[in-house]
Motif scaffolding. Sequence first.
Motif, PDB file in Angstrom:
ATOM      1  N   ALA A 163       0.805  -1.215   0.000  1.00 53.36           N
ATOM      2  CA  ALA A 163       0.000   0.000   0.000  1.00 53.36           C
ATOM      3  C   ALA A 163       0.837   1.263   0.000  1.00 53.36           C
ATOM      4  O   ALA A 163       0.294   2.364  -0.003  1.00 53.36           O
ATOM      5  CB  ALA A 163      -0.928  -0.002   1.213  1.00 53.36           C
ATOM      6  N   ASP A 164       2.153   1.130   0.010  1.00 56.85           N
ATOM      7  CA  ASP A 164       3.036   2.288  -0.001  1.00 56.85           C
ATOM      8  C   ASP A 164       2.790   3.117  -1.265  1.00 56.85           C
ATOM      9  O   ASP A 164       2.477   2.569  -2.322  1.00 56.85           O
ATOM     10  CB  ASP A 164       4.491   1.820   0.053  1.00 56.85           C
ATOM     11  CG  ASP A 164       5.472   2.978   0.120  1.00 56.85           C
ATOM     12  OD1 ASP A 164       5.656   3.512   1.217  1.00 56.85           O
ATOM     13  OD2 ASP A 164       6.026   3.335  -0.935  1.00 56.85           O
ATOM     14  N   ALA A 165       2.946   4.428  -1.156  1.00 57.09           N
ATOM     15  CA  ALA A 165       2.606   5.301  -2.280  1.00 57.09           C
ATOM     16  C   ALA A 165       3.772   5.631  -3.182  1.00 57.09           C
ATOM     17  O   ALA A 165       3.566   6.097  -4.309  1.00 57.09           O
ATOM     18  CB  ALA A 165       1.993   6.603  -1.750  1.00 57.09           C
ATOM     19  N   THR A 166       5.010   5.407  -2.729  1.00 54.37           N
ATOM     20  CA  THR A 166       6.150   5.891  -3.501  1.00 54.37           C
ATOM     21  C   THR A 166       7.166   4.825  -3.879  1.00 54.37           C
ATOM     22  O   THR A 166       7.904   4.982  -4.850  1.00 54.37           O
ATOM     23  CB  THR A 166       6.896   6.989  -2.714  1.00 54.37           C
ATOM     24  OG1 THR A 166       7.473   6.416  -1.534  1.00 54.37           O
ATOM     25  CG2 THR A 166       5.951   8.121  -2.337  1.00 54.37           C
ATOM     26  N   GLY A 167       7.280   3.748  -3.104  1.00 54.15           N
ATOM     27  CA  GLY A 167       8.336   2.777  -3.321  1.00 54.15           C
ATOM     28  C   GLY A 167       9.673   3.229  -2.781  1.00 54.15           C
ATOM     29  O   GLY A 167      10.698   2.592  -3.024  1.00 54.15           O
ATOM     30  N   LEU A 168       9.685   4.325  -2.024  1.00 52.64           N
ATOM     31  CA  LEU A 168      10.917   4.880  -1.469  1.00 52.64           C
ATOM     32  C   LEU A 168      11.037   4.692   0.035  1.00 52.64           C
ATOM     33  O   LEU A 168      12.131   4.783   0.589  1.00 52.64           O
ATOM     34  CB  LEU A 168      10.998   6.386  -1.785  1.00 52.64           C
ATOM     35  CG  LEU A 168      11.114   6.758  -3.266  1.00 52.64           C
ATOM     36  CD1 LEU A 168      10.931   8.266  -3.445  1.00 52.64           C
ATOM     37  CD2 LEU A 168      12.455   6.322  -3.830  1.00 52.64           C
ATOM     38  N   SER A 169       9.925   4.428   0.696  1.00 48.69           N
ATOM     39  CA  SER A 169       9.918   4.329   2.146  1.00 48.69           C
ATOM     40  C   SER A 169      10.649   3.088   2.633  1.00 48.69           C
ATOM     41  O   SER A 169      10.639   2.037   1.989  1.00 48.69           O
ATOM     42  CB  SER A 169       8.469   4.290   2.658  1.00 48.69           C
ATOM     43  OG  SER A 169       8.412   3.942   4.021  1.00 48.69           O
ATOM     44  N   GLU A 170      11.301   3.206   3.799  1.00 48.66           N
ATOM     45  CA  GLU A 170      11.944   2.045   4.411  1.00 48.66           C
ATOM     46  C   GLU A 170      10.918   0.983   4.786  1.00 48.66           C
ATOM     47  O   GLU A 170      11.263  -0.185   4.957  1.00 48.66           O
ATOM     48  CB  GLU A 170      12.733   2.473   5.650  1.00 48.66           C
ATOM     49  CG  GLU A 170      13.953   3.333   5.338  1.00 48.66           C
ATOM     50  CD  GLU A 170      14.728   3.692   6.589  1.00 48.66           C
ATOM     51  OE1 GLU A 170      14.289   3.275   7.696  1.00 48.66           O
ATOM     52  OE2 GLU A 170      15.759   4.372   6.474  1.00 48.66           O
ATOM     53  N   ASP A 171       9.677   1.408   4.936  1.00 46.69           N
ATOM     54  CA  ASP A 171       8.612   0.481   5.305  1.00 46.69           C
ATOM     55  C   ASP A 171       7.923  -0.131   4.081  1.00 46.69           C
ATOM     56  O   ASP A 171       6.927  -0.852   4.245  1.00 46.69           O
ATOM     57  CB  ASP A 171       7.564   1.204   6.159  1.00 46.69           C
ATOM     58  CG  ASP A 171       8.142   1.702   7.476  1.00 46.69           C
ATOM     59  OD1 ASP A 171       9.035   1.017   8.015  1.00 46.69           O
ATOM     60  OD2 ASP A 171       7.708   2.767   7.951  1.00 46.69           O
ATOM     61  N   CYS A 172       8.412   0.137   2.881  1.00 50.33           N
ATOM     62  CA  CYS A 172       7.785  -0.399   1.674  1.00 50.33           C
ATOM     63  C   CYS A 172       8.000  -1.906   1.628  1.00 50.33           C
ATOM     64  O   CYS A 172       9.101  -2.386   1.356  1.00 50.33           O
ATOM     65  CB  CYS A 172       8.367   0.260   0.431  1.00 50.33           C
ATOM     66  SG  CYS A 172       7.666  -0.372  -1.108  1.00 50.33           S
ATOM     67  N   GLN A 173       6.952  -2.644   1.886  1.00 51.31           N
ATOM     68  CA  GLN A 173       7.040  -4.094   1.953  1.00 51.31           C
ATOM     69  C   GLN A 173       7.338  -4.714   0.586  1.00 51.31           C
ATOM     70  O   GLN A 173       8.008  -5.743   0.484  1.00 51.31           O
ATOM     71  CB  GLN A 173       5.748  -4.645   2.563  1.00 51.31           C
ATOM     72  CG  GLN A 173       5.546  -6.131   2.424  1.00 51.31           C
ATOM     73  CD  GLN A 173       4.740  -6.439   1.175  1.00 51.31           C
ATOM     74  OE1 GLN A 173       3.699  -5.833   0.972  1.00 51.31           O
ATOM     75  NE2 GLN A 173       5.217  -7.350   0.369  1.00 51.31           N
ATOM     76  N   GLY A 174       6.854  -4.088  -0.495  1.00 48.82           N
ATOM     77  CA  GLY A 174       7.126  -4.616  -1.826  1.00 48.82           C
ATOM     78  C   GLY A 174       8.604  -4.636  -2.148  1.00 48.82           C
ATOM     79  O   GLY A 174       9.128  -5.615  -2.691  1.00 48.82           O
ATOM     80  N   VAL A 175       9.317  -3.563  -1.779  1.00 55.02           N
ATOM     81  CA  VAL A 175      10.762  -3.512  -1.957  1.00 55.02           C
ATOM     82  C   VAL A 175      11.443  -4.539  -1.044  1.00 55.02           C
ATOM     83  O   VAL A 175      12.397  -5.205  -1.442  1.00 55.02           O
ATOM     84  CB  VAL A 175      11.300  -2.099  -1.677  1.00 55.02           C
ATOM     85  CG1 VAL A 175      12.826  -2.104  -1.599  1.00 55.02           C
ATOM     86  CG2 VAL A 175      10.848  -1.139  -2.756  1.00 55.02           C
TER      87      VAL A 175
END
Length: 327
Positions: free
Chosen positions: A312-324
Amino acid sequence: MSKLTDQRGIQTEQINPAMKKDGTSGSRKTRREFIRNQMLPGMGALFVGPAVLTTGCSGLSRSAEGGGSGQEPIIDIHQHTNYHGRSDEDPLAHQSQMGITTTIMLPAGRPVDRASTYNGASNGLGGVQAGGNEYCYRFALDHPDEYLFAANEVPDLPDATEEIEKYLKLGAKMIAEQKFGVECDSPEMQKLYQLAAAYDVPILLHFQHGRYNRGFERFHKMLEKYSRVNFIGHAQTWWANIDGGHEDQSNLYPSGSVSTGGITDRLLSDYPNMYGDLSAGSGLNALTRDEEFTTGFFDRHQDKLLYGSDCADATGLSEDCQGVGTI
């Protein structure tokens, strides 16, 4: 026919399928055939498992075949529109930042007040506000080079199969995400399995003990009965059961070392029509709780594991981005 028994005495059976028109048996596909023929006709192989773990998160080619960069594409089989209120621009930025080549948008069913949606509390795929069939279809039409769409509906609605079939005829690549308060072997779900067989598309199920697609311990019977259908397992109960020692099914995010013989591990091994969706926190938790086990798990099942973000992250830049994190 042979039987295998796990630590708790649960038996699964292996059968030699023979083709039938109702989807109860049929041909076996490799992962590459599965993706090329069922989900992404005309595209290259799907790069997941160990291959995707060695691929960077930026600067990837946007071509399905890797373009001139020589780098492998990443195909994301699990994303949603409107995820927790994201705008349409947010997933475009998010997927691009992660280096995703092609994304399949999975719709919710219609918002209805009935037991299978927990009186409306689970509308929008468990309350995450995911968009429906028409929204995903239009989104994919607006971004044809990078986005595809699935078809979905609340399975116990009288016209569920007709609604899903409408979008399969429009080009939906699978039936997903089935996330409703029904038994996984209920008559309503079996109608969807038959529909998947008729259109030769996979079906993705969210397994969550006591809530969605209940009766996971019986699911092997559906794999046997509908062996011409490719099933994709997803979510907490699916991933918790990689562990042969997982007994408390109410523990949806177990931690610590993993022992062999888990139901999920055996389903992937024993049934050629069973695949796994790596997405969401449940998938990431399973992959990171015991690295030694995960290495062997990938060795055994690399042709059965499909990359999905469900992030559900909006940017793909967050440390919390689970997809990354999963990549």
